[in-house]
Design a protein around this motif. Sequence first.
Motif, short mmCIF file in Angstrom:
data_model
loop_
_atom_site.label_atom_id
_atom_site.label_comp_id
_atom_site.label_asym_id
_atom_site.label_seq_id
_atom_site.Cartn_x
_atom_site.Cartn_y
_atom_site.Cartn_z
N PRO A 107 44.53 43.31 27.67
CA PRO A 107 44.50 44.59 28.78
C PRO A 107 42.99 45.21 28.67
CG PRO A 107 46.87 44.47 28.37
CD PRO A 107 45.67 43.82 27.17
N LEU A 108 42.34 45.63 28.18
CA LEU A 108 41.31 46.16 28.02
C LEU A 108 40.47 45.25 27.71
CD1 LEU A 108 42.17 48.22 25.34
CD2 LEU A 108 42.04 49.24 27.46
N GLU A 109 40.06 44.06 27.47
CA GLU A 109 39.31 43.17 27.72
C GLU A 109 39.39 42.65 28.94
OE1 GLU A 109 38.46 38.55 25.66
OE2 GLU A 109 39.30 39.92 24.07
N LEU A 110 39.67 42.41 29.86
CA LEU A 110 40.31 42.04 31.36
C LEU A 110 39.54 43.76 32.10
CD1 LEU A 110 43.25 39.79 31.42
CD2 LEU A 110 40.65 39.19 31.76
N GLY A 111 40.67 44.81 31.18
CA GLY A 111 40.22 45.91 32.24
C GLY A 111 39.21 46.71 32.53
N LEU A 112 38.26 46.84 30.89
CA LEU A 112 37.32 47.96 30.99
C LEU A 112 36.10 47.37 31.66
CD1 LEU A 112 37.31 48.83 27.03
CD2 LEU A 112 38.36 50.29 28.64
N PRO A 113 35.64 46.21 31.36
CA PRO A 113 34.78 45.92 32.06
C PRO A 113 34.36 46.23 34.14
CG PRO A 113 35.35 43.53 30.93
CD PRO A 113 36.40 45.11 30.77
N VAL A 114 35.64 45.91 34.53
CA VAL A 114 35.91 46.13 35.69
C VAL A 114 35.08 48.24 36.06
CG1 VAL A 114 37.46 46.90 37.67
CG2 VAL A 114 38.10 45.54 35.91
#
Length: 179
Positions: A107-114
Amino acid sequence: MTSTTRFTALAAPLLILFYGIMRFVDGLDGDRGNGPAWNIGHAAFFLAFVLMAVLAVSLRQQVPAVARWQRVVRDGALVAALVGASAFLFVTLTDLVPAIDVSLPEPLELGLPVLFQVGMLTLLGQLVAARLVPLWSPIVMLAGFLAIAVNLDALPFAAVVILAGLSPLATRSLRPVRP
């Protein structure tokens, strides 16, 4: 506008374009990863996001923030952009250095770049509100990042779109834009 802003607004998307081309070259043999094109491309992408972080800091310095709430939004946007850029850097570094056996939870790998995109778009939006860049600039940049989200193979196209979105920063000093 500073020379740092102009340089980073041009160089970062060009490095993303180079990464997209190297990613394509790396996949010509049907396998992606662990080859010269993979490593060179990832190094370019890493450098691109270092420059994107520098661009975010530069934009923050140029956002006119008179009211307290404007400063809070500006500074929050910078934090978001830097956290998101750091996530891109971390993931890219773990791709480049397999010995780093640590990964972000999915979830962080997908969410943080946003957060990078939210921060950059907010900073650009504040420059639009101050009439220092045209309205289409953040919209075009968003379209480039959406193209990447849809398909990583669209990276070369997306990089050109991002470059177009950042072109007002790369080509001239910040000055009032006509409505």
